[in-house]
Motif scaffolding. Structure first.
Motif, PDB file in Angstrom:
ATOM      1  N   GLU A 168      -1.602   5.236   2.273  1.00  0.00           N
ATOM      2  CA  GLU A 168      -3.020   5.261   1.920  1.00  0.00           C
ATOM      3  C   GLU A 168      -3.818   6.102   2.915  1.00  0.00           C
ATOM      4  O   GLU A 168      -4.746   6.822   2.535  1.00  0.00           O
ATOM      5  N   GLY A 169      -3.445   6.023   4.191  1.00  0.00           N
ATOM      6  CA  GLY A 169      -4.149   6.784   5.214  1.00  0.00           C
ATOM      7  C   GLY A 169      -3.969   8.282   5.048  1.00  0.00           C
ATOM      8  O   GLY A 169      -4.906   9.060   5.258  1.00  0.00           O
ATOM      9  N   LEU A 170      -2.771   8.694   4.663  1.00  0.00           N
ATOM     10  CA  LEU A 170      -2.507  10.119   4.507  1.00  0.00           C
ATOM     11  C   LEU A 170      -3.288  10.711   3.350  1.00  0.00           C
ATOM     12  O   LEU A 170      -3.791  11.835   3.430  1.00  0.00           O
ATOM     13  N   TYR A 171      -3.386   9.940   2.257  1.00  0.00           N
ATOM     14  CA  TYR A 171      -4.052  10.458   1.063  1.00  0.00           C
ATOM     15  C   TYR A 171      -5.494   9.979   0.924  1.00  0.00           C
ATOM     16  O   TYR A 171      -6.166  10.339  -0.039  1.00  0.00           O
ATOM     17  N   ASP A 172      -5.936   9.160   1.884  1.00  0.00           N
ATOM     18  CA  ASP A 172      -7.308   8.635   1.846  1.00  0.00           C
ATOM     19  C   ASP A 172      -7.603   8.016   0.484  1.00  0.00           C
ATOM     20  O   ASP A 172      -8.591   8.341  -0.182  1.00  0.00           O
ATOM     21  N   THR A 173      -6.740   7.087   0.064  1.00  0.00           N
ATOM     22  CA  THR A 173      -6.872   6.447  -1.237  1.00  0.00           C
ATOM     23  C   THR A 173      -6.340   5.031  -1.163  1.00  0.00           C
ATOM     24  O   THR A 173      -5.641   4.668  -0.211  1.00  0.00           O
ATOM     25  N   LYS A 174      -6.655   4.218  -2.161  1.00  0.00           N
ATOM     26  CA  LYS A 174      -6.109   2.875  -2.284  1.00  0.00           C
ATOM     27  C   LYS A 174      -5.006   2.884  -3.334  1.00  0.00           C
ATOM     28  O   LYS A 174      -5.157   3.476  -4.397  1.00  0.00           O
ATOM     29  N   ILE A 175      -3.906   2.209  -3.019  1.00  0.00           N
ATOM     30  CA  ILE A 175      -2.748   2.184  -3.917  1.00  0.00           C
ATOM     31  C   ILE A 175      -2.523   0.752  -4.386  1.00  0.00           C
ATOM     32  O   ILE A 175      -2.658  -0.193  -3.596  1.00  0.00           O
ATOM     33  N   ASP A 176      -2.190   0.592  -5.655  1.00  0.00           N
ATOM     34  CA  ASP A 176      -1.900  -0.738  -6.181  1.00  0.00           C
ATOM     35  C   ASP A 176      -0.700  -1.340  -5.454  1.00  0.00           C
ATOM     36  O   ASP A 176       0.383  -0.744  -5.418  1.00  0.00           O
ATOM     37  N   LYS A 177      -0.894  -2.510  -4.855  1.00  0.00           N
ATOM     38  CA  LYS A 177       0.124  -3.121  -3.999  1.00  0.00           C
ATOM     39  C   LYS A 177       1.414  -3.405  -4.762  1.00  0.00           C
ATOM     40  O   LYS A 177       2.513  -3.114  -4.277  1.00  0.00           O
ATOM     41  N   ARG A 178       1.314  -4.011  -5.952  1.00  0.00           N
ATOM     42  CA  ARG A 178       2.520  -4.387  -6.706  1.00  0.00           C
ATOM     43  C   ARG A 178       3.335  -3.162  -7.110  1.00  0.00           C
ATOM     44  O   ARG A 178       4.566  -3.156  -6.973  1.00  0.00           O
ATOM     45  N   ASN A 179       2.661  -2.159  -7.615  1.00  0.00           N
ATOM     46  CA  ASN A 179       3.379  -0.952  -8.032  1.00  0.00           C
ATOM     47  C   ASN A 179       4.037  -0.264  -6.837  1.00  0.00           C
ATOM     48  O   ASN A 179       5.176   0.211  -6.926  1.00  0.00           O
ATOM     49  N   PHE A 180       3.319  -0.202  -5.724  1.00  0.00           N
ATOM     50  CA  PHE A 180       3.863   0.449  -4.537  1.00  0.00           C
ATOM     51  C   PHE A 180       5.097  -0.294  -4.046  1.00  0.00           C
ATOM     52  O   PHE A 180       6.140   0.316  -3.770  1.00  0.00           O
ATOM     53  N   THR A 181       4.996  -1.623  -3.949  1.00  0.00           N
ATOM     54  CA  THR A 181       6.128  -2.432  -3.480  1.00  0.00           C
ATOM     55  C   THR A 181       7.333  -2.268  -4.392  1.00  0.00           C
ATOM     56  O   THR A 181       8.468  -2.102  -3.930  1.00  0.00           O
ATOM     57  N   ARG A 182       7.080  -2.305  -5.696  1.00  0.00           N
ATOM     58  CA  ARG A 182       8.178  -2.165  -6.660  1.00  0.00           C
ATOM     59  C   ARG A 182       8.867  -0.813  -6.512  1.00  0.00           C
ATOM     60  O   ARG A 182      10.108  -0.740  -6.501  1.00  0.00           O
ATOM     61  N   LYS A 183       8.094   0.246  -6.388  1.00  0.00           N
ATOM     62  CA  LYS A 183       8.675   1.589  -6.279  1.00  0.00           C
ATOM     63  C   LYS A 183       9.474   1.747  -4.986  1.00  0.00           C
ATOM     64  O   LYS A 183      10.575   2.307  -4.996  1.00  0.00           O
ATOM     65  N   VAL A 184       8.917   1.247  -3.894  1.00  0.00           N
ATOM     66  CA  VAL A 184       9.603   1.391  -2.608  1.00  0.00           C
ATOM     67  C   VAL A 184      10.915   0.624  -2.595  1.00  0.00           C
ATOM     68  O   VAL A 184      11.962   1.148  -2.187  1.00  0.00           O
TER      69      VAL A 184
END
Length: 236
Positions: A168-184
């Protein structure tokens, strides 16, 4: 024997050294120790010696400042404007390095008066170093959208919230937590540890570590941790 009627040029290497402290992206800068621009803030750099390749010079310069070797570093591009250095004609080749701030903080060489600066609050930099940093950030944002390059910035053990904050810091944006966790987790790049980090809450968050073998095997694979609609325009 030398080529006749040719102007001699100097070649330098400048290292753009990024870190992440858990909240902000940082850039490691030094105070220049000689004229011109003495005591002004600068990237860590130096001239390529006669017996060195560009890569060898970059590795020497990085180790001289940080004590590090075998860290992620890659050549970015050359900067060759004739007037970029007021003393002599110098072609500079910029390298990008990613290091773990926590692990190597104590090894930074004090001879150069090095200091970490937030990329959101950088001082004035000498020559064309600001342009180098801006281009390095653009390249990092592009590459991190498709490859797990940012893991190089993390300590040996980290939490998923820390990992998400880094993206989020690199792109200066908020990311959906569930989707991010699932993808990672679907990449199988991480190993779940038994310990928890309870510094932010009583419940805590499990630590994870990188599966080194799987990481190396899958480094060039595409991992879309960042939704395409959240990648800044021009980086796709």
């Amino acid at each position: 024997m030398k080529y006749s009627n040719q102007t001699r040029l100097l070649v330098a290497v400048d290292c753009i050294i990024f870190g992440f402290d858990g909240v902000d992206y940082k850039l490691l800068l030094i105070q220049r120790g000689f004229a011109p621009e003495r005591e002004k803030w600068s990237l860590m750099g130096g001239f390529v010696q006669s017996d060195e390749s560009l890569d060898q010079a970059a590795e020497r310069i990085l180790k001289q400042l940080t004590g590090l070797h075998d860290v992620y570093m890659e050549e970015m591009q050359a900067f060759s404007q004739p007037d970029r250095d007021p003393i002599e004609r110098v072609i500079a080749v910029a390298y990008v390095a990613l290091i773990d701030i926590e692990k190597y903080q104590a090894q930074i060489n004090d001879d150069f008066h090095a200091r970490w600066y937030s990329i959101k609050d950088l001082p004035n930099l000498i020559f064309d170093h600001k342009e180098m940093v801006e281009r390095a950030l653009t390249k990092l944002r592009y590459k991190a959208a498709f490859h797990p390059i940012l893991f190089e910035l993390l300590p040996e053990k980290f939490t998923l919230p820390q990992l998400q904050a880094m993206y989020e810091g690199l792109y200066d944006t908020k990311i959906d937590k569930r989707n991010f966790t699932r993808k990672v987790l679907s990449t199988k790049l991480l190993k779940k540890e038994s310990e928890k980090d309870k510094s932010s809450s009583k419940k805590g968050a499990f630590y994870y570590s990188l599966d080194e073998d799987h990481y190396k095997e899958n480094f060039t694979n595409i991992h879309n941790f960042i939704p395409r609609n959240e990648i800044p325009a021009g980086l796709e």
